[in-house]
Design a protein around this motif. Structure first.
Motif, PDB file in Angstrom:
ATOM      1  N   ALA A 179       5.081  27.941  25.183  1.00 22.13           N
ATOM      2  CA  ALA A 179       4.025  28.381  26.328  1.00 22.13           C
ATOM      3  C   ALA A 179       3.122  27.149  26.600  1.00 22.13           C
ATOM      4  N   ALA A 180       2.960  26.252  25.678  1.00 18.27           N
ATOM      5  CA  ALA A 180       2.206  24.947  25.940  1.00 18.27           C
ATOM      6  C   ALA A 180       3.033  23.841  26.681  1.00 18.27           C
ATOM      7  N   GLY A 181       4.354  24.066  27.013  1.00 17.52           N
ATOM      8  CA  GLY A 181       5.036  22.968  27.527  1.00 17.52           C
ATOM      9  C   GLY A 181       5.682  21.798  26.766  1.00 17.52           C
ATOM     10  N   GLY A 182       5.729  21.962  25.575  1.00 16.14           N
ATOM     11  CA  GLY A 182       6.490  21.132  24.580  1.00 16.14           C
ATOM     12  C   GLY A 182       5.531  20.488  23.396  1.00 16.14           C
ATOM     13  N   VAL A 183       6.386  19.900  22.468  1.00 18.40           N
ATOM     14  CA  VAL A 183       5.964  19.541  21.479  1.00 18.40           C
ATOM     15  C   VAL A 183       4.738  18.432  21.596  1.00 18.40           C
ATOM     16  N   ARG A 184       5.122  17.532  22.505  1.00 18.19           N
ATOM     17  CA  ARG A 184       3.907  16.538  22.708  1.00 18.19           C
ATOM     18  C   ARG A 184       2.712  17.078  23.081  1.00 18.19           C
ATOM     19  N   PRO A 185       2.866  18.100  24.159  1.00 18.76           N
ATOM     20  CA  PRO A 185       1.624  18.402  24.794  1.00 18.76           C
ATOM     21  C   PRO A 185       0.630  19.401  23.543  1.00 18.76           C
ATOM     22  N   VAL A 186       1.451  20.072  22.793  1.00 19.89           N
ATOM     23  CA  VAL A 186       0.553  20.997  21.789  1.00 19.89           C
ATOM     24  C   VAL A 186      -0.162  20.142  20.734  1.00 19.89           C
ATOM     25  N   LEU A 187       0.621  18.761  20.329  1.00 18.16           N
ATOM     26  CA  LEU A 187       0.046  18.115  19.404  1.00 18.16           C
ATOM     27  C   LEU A 187      -1.164  17.345  20.049  1.00 18.16           C
ATOM     28  N   GLN A 188      -0.932  16.780  21.574  1.00 17.99           N
ATOM     29  CA  GLN A 188      -2.150  16.396  22.001  1.00 17.99           C
ATOM     30  C   GLN A 188      -3.324  17.189  22.016  1.00 17.99           C
ATOM     31  N   VAL A 213       8.199  15.039  16.780  1.00 14.35           N
ATOM     32  CA  VAL A 213       6.792  15.204  15.992  1.00 14.35           C
ATOM     33  C   VAL A 213       6.605  13.981  15.042  1.00 14.35           C
ATOM     34  N   LEU A 214       7.321  13.538  14.595  1.00 17.96           N
ATOM     35  CA  LEU A 214       7.148  12.116  13.833  1.00 17.96           C
ATOM     36  C   LEU A 214       6.669  10.924  14.573  1.00 17.96           C
ATOM     37  N   SER A 215       7.032  11.087  15.825  1.00 18.78           N
ATOM     38  CA  SER A 215       6.511  10.015  16.986  1.00 18.78           C
ATOM     39  C   SER A 215       5.184  10.199  17.662  1.00 18.78           C
ATOM     40  N   GLU A 216       4.553  11.385  17.189  1.00 18.30           N
ATOM     41  CA  GLU A 216       3.231  11.443  17.609  1.00 18.30           C
ATOM     42  C   GLU A 216       2.317  11.576  16.239  1.00 18.30           C
ATOM     43  N   THR A 217       0.841  11.730  16.559  1.00 16.30           N
ATOM     44  CA  THR A 217       0.263  11.975  15.482  1.00 16.30           C
ATOM     45  C   THR A 217      -0.573  13.549  15.786  1.00 16.30           C
ATOM     46  N   GLY A 218      -1.029  14.177  14.688  1.00 13.80           N
ATOM     47  CA  GLY A 218      -1.661  15.531  14.754  1.00 13.80           C
ATOM     48  C   GLY A 218      -1.128  16.440  13.697  1.00 13.80           C
ATOM     49  N   ALA A 219       0.029  16.248  13.329  1.00 11.89           N
ATOM     50  CA  ALA A 219       0.798  17.222  12.483  1.00 11.89           C
ATOM     51  C   ALA A 219       0.723  16.799  11.037  1.00 11.89           C
ATOM     52  N   ASP A 220       0.140  17.628  10.145  1.00 19.17           N
ATOM     53  CA  ASP A 220       0.109  17.452   8.735  1.00 19.17           C
ATOM     54  C   ASP A 220       1.293  18.127   7.899  1.00 19.17           C
ATOM     55  N   VAL A 221       1.953  19.022   8.613  1.00 17.63           N
ATOM     56  CA  VAL A 221       3.243  19.624   7.942  1.00 17.63           C
ATOM     57  C   VAL A 221       3.761  20.132   9.021  1.00 17.63           C
ATOM     58  N   VAL A 222       5.274  20.105   8.598  1.00 22.41           N
ATOM     59  CA  VAL A 222       6.392  20.344   9.467  1.00 22.41           C
ATOM     60  C   VAL A 222       7.173  21.676   9.079  1.00 22.41           C
ATOM     61  N   LEU A 223       7.520  22.609   9.838  1.00 21.19           N
ATOM     62  CA  LEU A 223       7.752  23.835   9.123  1.00 21.19           C
ATOM     63  C   LEU A 223       9.299  23.756   9.633  1.00 21.19           C
TER      64      LEU A 223
END
Length: 285
Positions: A179-188, A213-223
């Motif tokens: 819904a948000a358009g991808g991994v990068r937009p949600v983490l941003q 995900v690993l190339s971005e910041t913002g996630a503490d945990v990955v499921l």
């Protein structure tokens, strides 16, 4: 790895849940069978006895149920929550008016049997992680209205708790990403809007998504969702400790040992609460 010993919850928190269950069972006119056939002055000693082995949970709730029906009942818990027991073992003794004991019996056993079942199933999962640092955790797939006590039962079985509600933490799942358009937009969006006090977990189902995900910041945990064991091994190598890794999806008991051996930090399973079998307990005079 087992969870730390947990003190009991305050009775005040649990009482509304048990009052509701008692009101449901007693109906609008109380226990008419007991009132009809049991003289008020008859007293007995009763015992909650296990008919199969397991891990105790719900003893606190059972005791509250008896006390709410009759504060003068004498209640002795012989097997504390979180303690293993064998078939035939007495878990609790209750002494006082027979009518009071009988009126609270079913609610007390319903809570205790259900929660012992969850604790026992959790313990079987935890046992498969021996020799690793992987923790077993539950999910929000709980019985409506019973989440607090079901998650407490997971702790009694040696597991750990995931979030209790949608307001505990950010958990970005596949539908959020779509819904948000991808991994990068949600983490941003997380970086831009979330409080610094809130942890963020994001679900991925491919190694390509994990790399993003690993190339971005913002996630503490990955499921890591519905990955086979070789893919989980690759994910652990890729992450190199950058984030906490949680394996989820299709986490059957017979898979737990091999998944734990991959080095993931957590294994989450909805089965701990949605598929646990109620343990067979009985109350005998």
């Amino acid at each position: 790895m087992t969870s730390p010993a947990m003190p009991p919850l305050p009775d005040l928190i649990l009482e509304p849940l048990i009052r509701m269950a008692l009101a449901e069972d007693l109906g609008s006119y109380g226990d008419i069978t007991t009132r009809t056939v049991i003289p008020a002055d008859i007293t007995y000693r009763a015992a909650i006895r296990a008919r199969q082995p397991g891990i105790a949970s719900g003893m606190q709730l059972a005791a509250i149920a008896f006390r709410l029906v009759d504060p003068d009942l004498s209640i002795t818990t012989l097997c504390a929550d979180g303690t293993p027991f064998q078939a035939g073992e007495v878990l609790m003794q209750i002494e006082g008016p027979a009518a009071s004991i009988l009126s609270a019996e079913r609610v007390a056993l319903n809570f205790a049997g259900r929660l012992c079942g969850i604790a026992t199933m959790t313990a079987s999962f935890v046992a498969r992680t021996t020799g690793t640092n992987t923790r077993i955790t539950c999910t929000r797939k709980t019985t409506p209205g019973l989440r607090l006590v079901e998650k407490q039962a997971v702790l009694h079985g040696g597991g750990f708790n995931h979030r209790f509600s949608l307001s505990d933490a950010i958990l970005i799942k596949d539908n959020h990403i779509a819904a948000a358009g991808g991994v990068r937009p949600v983490l941003q969006a997380v970086k831009a809007r979330a409080s610094h006090m809130i942890r963020c977990e994001i679900e991925v189902d491919t190694l390509d998504q994990l790399a993003e995900v690993l190339s971005e910041t913002g996630a503490d945990v990955v499921l890591l969702d519905n990955m086979d064991t070789p893919t989980l091994q690759q994910a652990v190598k890729m992450a190199q400790g950058q984030v906490v890794l949680e394996a989820s999806g299709n986490m059957r008991l017979d898979r737990i040992a091999e998944v734990a051996a991959t080095g993931v930090d957590y294994i989450s399973s909805g089965a701990l609460t949605h598929s646990a079998t109620t343990l067979d307990l009985g109350l005998d005079f």
